[in-house]
Enzyme design. Structure first.
Site, mmCIF file in Angstrom:
data_model
loop_
_atom_site.group_PDB
_atom_site.id
_atom_site.type_symbol
_atom_site.label_atom_id
_atom_site.label_comp_id
_atom_site.label_asym_id
_atom_site.label_seq_id
_atom_site.Cartn_x
_atom_site.Cartn_y
_atom_site.Cartn_z
ATOM 1 N N LYS A 84 1.124 -1.248 -0.076
ATOM 2 C CA LYS A 84 -0.022 0.145 0.116
ATOM 3 C C LYS A 84 0.878 1.250 0.145
ATOM 4 C CE LYS A 84 -3.538 -2.479 2.646
ATOM 5 N NZ LYS A 84 -3.742 -2.683 4.137
ATOM 6 N N ASP A 119 -14.484 -4.728 13.123
ATOM 7 C CA ASP A 119 -13.102 -4.380 13.670
ATOM 8 C C ASP A 119 -13.166 -4.720 15.270
ATOM 9 O OD1 ASP A 119 -11.745 -1.679 11.460
ATOM 10 O OD2 ASP A 119 -12.223 -3.939 11.310
#
Ligand SMILES: Cc1cn([C@H]2C[C@H](O)[C@@H](COP(=O)(O)OP(=O)(O)O[C@H]3O[C@H](C)C(=O)[C@H](O)[C@H]3O)O2)c(=O)[nH]c1=O
Length: 187
Positions: A72, A168
């Site tokens: 990334k 999450d």
């Protein structure tokens, strides 16, 4: 642009050269040549853009499992965040270690991470927009992660007042992590 090494092999802070003039400024935010000159062999295939409305939004720690692991290149278009990268490549001299860096629209810094890292950020202001390039397509069936407050990683997010997605809140611990990344195979 300058690519500055970090203690995690393969992770760089990218500092673009900013050309200011009477109208404002211009900068290159990615250069295949600059990355190749730094020894980074990456081909990006997808761009992402996310918006976080409030300070304290924490996205992470995320990664995609092999064979869809992602390198990334991330930068902040609006606001400020603390970006965290965790080395989860088995055999790495920094396995289980993490770095954090403040990225903002103002400091224009970017971060590059190779495959084999868990990634996340917590916003330090309201209205944060993030843009990032990845070198593998989204693979929802291969999405995985590590809970942000894992007791072994001990990541210092600078706050314990965080806003998480439902997903999450139930991520596995580092001990339960099923990632099979191996140091030196993060291409
Ligand atoms: C990542 C991704 C998501 N989506 C869809 C799936 C969901 O319907 C929606 C939100 O996804 P998610 O909650 O996974 O978004 P984040 O929590 O920002 O996830 C990201 O958070 C941290 C910071 C990362 O480094 C990863 O790139 C990525 O996992 O976008 C897509 O359509 N394509 C994608 O590539």
């Amino acid at each position: 642009m300058e690519l500055v090494k970090t203690k995690l092999d393969g992770v760089y802070i990218v500092e673009p050269k900013v050309y200011g003039d009477n109208r404002g400024w211009f900068m290159e935010t990615y250069s295949e040549k600059a990355f190749k000159d730094a020894g980074i062999d990456v081909t990006f295939v997808q761009d992402n853009h996310s918006y976080s409305a409030q300070k304290g939004v924490l996205r992470g720690l995320h990664f995609q499992l092999n064979p869809m692991s992602q390198a990334k290149l991330l930068r902040v278009l609006r606001g400020t965040l603390l970006d965290v990268v965790v080395d989860i490549r088995k055999g790495s001299p920094t396995y289980g270690q993490w770095i954090s860096v403040e990225l903002s629209a103002d400091n224009k810094k970017e971060i590059f991470m190779p495959r084999g890292m868990a990634h996340g950020f917590v916003t330090l202001t309201d209205d944060v927009e993030v843009h990032y390039k990845v070198d593998n397509l989204y693979a929802p069936k291969l999405e995985s992660g590590i809970i942000y407050n894992d007791p072994d990683l001990k990541v210092d997010w600078g706050t314990d007042k965080v806003i998480l997605s439902a997903k999450d809140t139930v991520l596995p611990t580092f001990k339960e992590c099923v990632a099979d990344f191996r140091y030196g195979e993060d291409k």
